[in-house]
Every structure is written in structure tokens, then in C-alpha cells.
Design an enzyme around this catalytic site. Sequence first.
Site, PDB file in Angstrom:
ATOM      1  N   SER A 154       0.853  -1.184   0.000  1.00 56.42           N
ATOM      2  CA  SER A 154       0.000   0.000   0.000  1.00 56.42           C
ATOM      3  C   SER A 154       0.892   1.238   0.000  1.00 56.42           C
ATOM      4  O   SER A 154       2.121   1.144   0.011  1.00 56.42           O
ATOM      5  CB  SER A 154      -0.914   0.009   1.230  1.00 56.42           C
ATOM      6  OG  SER A 154      -0.143   0.151   2.420  1.00 56.42           O
ATOM      7  N   LYS A 155       0.257   2.396   0.009  1.00 57.69           N
ATOM      8  CA  LYS A 155       1.013   3.654  -0.053  1.00 57.69           C
ATOM      9  C   LYS A 155       1.955   3.817   1.133  1.00 57.69           C
ATOM     10  O   LYS A 155       3.000   4.453   1.008  1.00 57.69           O
ATOM     11  CB  LYS A 155       0.044   4.835  -0.119  1.00 57.69           C
ATOM     12  CG  LYS A 155      -0.682   4.955  -1.447  1.00 57.69           C
ATOM     13  CD  LYS A 155      -1.583   6.176  -1.465  1.00 57.69           C
ATOM     14  CE  LYS A 155      -2.309   6.311  -2.801  1.00 57.69           C
ATOM     15  NZ  LYS A 155      -3.204   7.487  -2.824  1.00 57.69           N
ATOM     16  N   ARG A 156       1.588   3.247   2.272  1.00 49.25           N
ATOM     17  CA  ARG A 156       2.446   3.441   3.439  1.00 49.25           C
ATOM     18  C   ARG A 156       3.790   2.734   3.277  1.00 49.25           C
ATOM     19  O   ARG A 156       4.738   3.011   3.998  1.00 49.25           O
ATOM     20  CB  ARG A 156       1.734   2.955   4.703  1.00 49.25           C
ATOM     21  CG  ARG A 156       1.630   1.457   4.855  1.00 49.25           C
ATOM     22  CD  ARG A 156       0.999   1.085   6.189  1.00 49.25           C
ATOM     23  NE  ARG A 156       1.011  -0.334   6.434  1.00 49.25           N
ATOM     24  CZ  ARG A 156       0.127  -1.191   5.955  1.00 49.25           C
ATOM     25  NH1 ARG A 156      -0.861  -0.734   5.182  1.00 49.25           N
ATOM     26  NH2 ARG A 156       0.202  -2.480   6.229  1.00 49.25           N
TER      27      ARG A 156
END
Length: 473
Positions: free
Chosen positions: A241-243
Site C-alpha cells: 500500500s502507499k504506506r
Amino acid sequence: MSDKIRVRFAPSPTGHLHIGGARTALFNWLFARANKGAFILRIEDTDLDRSTDEYIQAIIEGMNWLGLTYDEGPHRQTARFDVYKAHIDRLLAEGKAYYCYCTREELEAKKEAAIAAKIPYKYDGTCRNSEDAREGVSPVVRFRMPQHGATIVDDLIRGRMVFENEQLDDLVIARSDGSPVYNFVVVVDDVDMGITHVIRGDDHINNTPKQIQLYKAIGHGEPPLFAHLPMILGADKTRLSKRHGATSVMAYKDMGYLPEALNNYLVRLGWSSGDQEVFSMDEMVAQFDFSHIGKSAGVFNPEKLLWLNAHYIKTSASERLAELIRPFLAANGLLAEDAAVDSAWLAKAINTLKERSQTLVEMAGQMRFYIGDTVEFDQKTKEKFLTPDAQPLLESLRDRLQDLADFSHDGIESVFKGICENAGIGLKKIAQPARVALTGGTASPGIYELVEVMGRSLAVARLNAAIEAMKAV
């Protein structure tokens, strides 16, 4: 099945092209190119609420930047609703599909009952053999799934997978408003477009047995072969994911990454060829096959991607980088986008920074040495190197550079060595103060290269400014 290999990348335009989608596109492209087949771009835009033309263009832009050229398309599913309806009507006429009048509330109650009984939920077939219309209810259309036997998937990566048909739902293929659903239109498109191999993420595995039955019902000949790519995980082994640093492909372009670095990194997320780490696109095509794709999930490592990018910057032609860096110089306020800059000079400047830059953003920041009107001194660095003892050395350097006939690397080197001989000092005594005066800091390319690329006028102006600052203390 067609003798010519035909594969497709079929993104939904509900967002930008991200890492997972880019890898799927790359593997499809490589397989097509390795086998002299066709790579087709299909836009799965039946989600009318979330699909936008802006995202379609963003996906195409990302693919173009990566060099993943497609041979056909982009085909849009919204342009093919009449085709899907004709197939649904045929399946209904042949008894392979049926109208289901069960309401959403009734289905939800059955699902809750299954959960309470701790048994897997599947549609119980209420309307399968009784298609009596119910007034006031707009029916969905369900596919009549076989209830006995098994569906076998000989996956090109995972091997044989067996799905018992009694576990498969009579899936909905058209909603109550008549619009077709994803699992159905995908199959229709694959059949109509002659797709021979479906290469996609393993999050689609549960769809595959249902789709195989649909291929058999509406197709002519054998279904395509399947290859399900392992998932990409973050460093904490959760879904990417973006994290984890995974953002859109074009965001990596904006961060100063080169497309060949991203392609090289993506291909190694699941595929290998011996111990080789760095691959050109031609090498990927020549060596790509399914036997070297692992079954285990790949782990996204931003540091490895950065290392690859630094490698490609180091090995790229400076002339090419000179064109790529212009937008980053403009973003740094160092150069107007339409400014006329000598490309040969810019390439020469870049040549001094390639070994020191991991991204084009980083390189553009360092170009301030050569383009910025002024430099900013770190106070501690200034106090350490721009000392009273250094002032006469810098004045001598300024004067000699001003009068230097041969303003080349060798000529500049002779100036520095002449000052060292006259003062009886080592090169460091003059080189570090000069570096600080010229750049504001102690890290830069070699001092001779720095001065040569900077040019006489700017170098003398910077030295003058530093000397004046020293006098003012």
C-alpha cells in the site's frame, strides 16, 4: 485457441497506474514480446461511478513512460454493451443462464443464516429450476454453474489447482438494471479478442474456476491458459500500500526515477534469471519465461529500487539525462522550462554529477552549483574554511583564473598546483576553501571539474563574493 500468443492488460480506470498493475502489464508485455505475440490494452470501465477518462489517460501515460507499447487498443468495455447483451440473451435462450427474482433482502437473510450456522454461503438455487416472474421485482441473470465434477486449472506458475464444482456459485452475470458484471464481460472480451494467456495477480484465483465455466459456455474451443502472479507485499509482509512507499508509476517519474530502473525493479519482483540483478529490456525479453516466476510473494524494497535508479543514472548517456533533467531544474527555480541552454554544456555538467546522484531530483539540486546566481554558506562550514589564512589564497586563485588563457581541466589544475607551490601548502589547503566559496559546502565534484564546468565568469564571481564576505567579518 489461436496459434499466435495474445495477451491483455486490463486495468480498471478508477485510479492511476500503480506498482502492482505496472508489474502485471510488464509481465504480459514481456511474454508477448518473447513469443512474438500481441499485447492488447483493454480498459475495464464498466464501473461507471468510479471510472474516468482522466484515469484512462493516466494509465496510458504511465505505460508509455515505461515503454510498454501495446499492439491493439485501448478497447473500452463501455463501447461493447451490445455485445455483452447478445451473449447474455444467447445463454438465456440455451438454458445456460436464468433469471433470478430473489430480492437483496432475501439473499442477505440466507447469507446471515449461513454465517450463523458456520457454513460457507452460496446461492441456494431457488430460481434455478423455477423462473416464475415476481411482480415488482427486476431480476438479475445468473449463470447455471455445473453442480458436479471439478474445474481444473493448470496454472503456468502455481501448477494444477482443482475446484469442486459443487462449491461454485451460480454467479450473477447481469444486474437487475441489465448491466453486465465484471466476471462475465472479462470472459466475453477474452473470447472475442482471441486471448490465449491470462497473466494476472493471484488475487484473481477465486474468479478463475467460475470464468473457465463461462469460457466453455460462450467460447469456441479451449479457454485461455492462466498464469497467476504472486502478490507484492510491503516490508512488514502485509499487502502493498502507499504506506510502504508504493505510489503511482508517474509519481516515481516525478521523484526523478528512470523508467528502465522501475522496469528492472518490477521484473525482479517475482521473476529471476540466475544471479543477475540488472537487466536491459532486451535481456528481459530474451530470458523471460514462466518457469522462473516464483510462487512466493515479492517484497517491495524502496532502497533496492533507489540503488537500481542510481545505477541507471550512472550508466545513462549524459546527453539523454540533459533532456530529462530540464523539468526538475525548472521545478527548482534554476531554469525556465523554455530557457535556451547549451545541451552540450548541460551534458558536461551532468557528467560530473552522475556518480553522486540517485535520482534526477537529487541531481537537479546539485546543479545549483553551476546555475544558481548565488550560494548559501553553512555558518559552521564558513567559519571553518573561509578563514583569514584562506583569503589570500582565494584572491590569488581568483586572479589567476581571471587571467587563465587555457580555461580547461589541465589549465585549472596548473593554477591550483602553482598556488600550492608558491605557498608551500598541500592541495587541500586551497581546494576546500575554494569548494566552499564556489558551492557553499564541502561536497561537490572534483575541484578542477567543478571550476571548468562552472566557467570563468561564474567561478570568479563566486570567489569575489566569498572574499567580500570574508572581509566583512
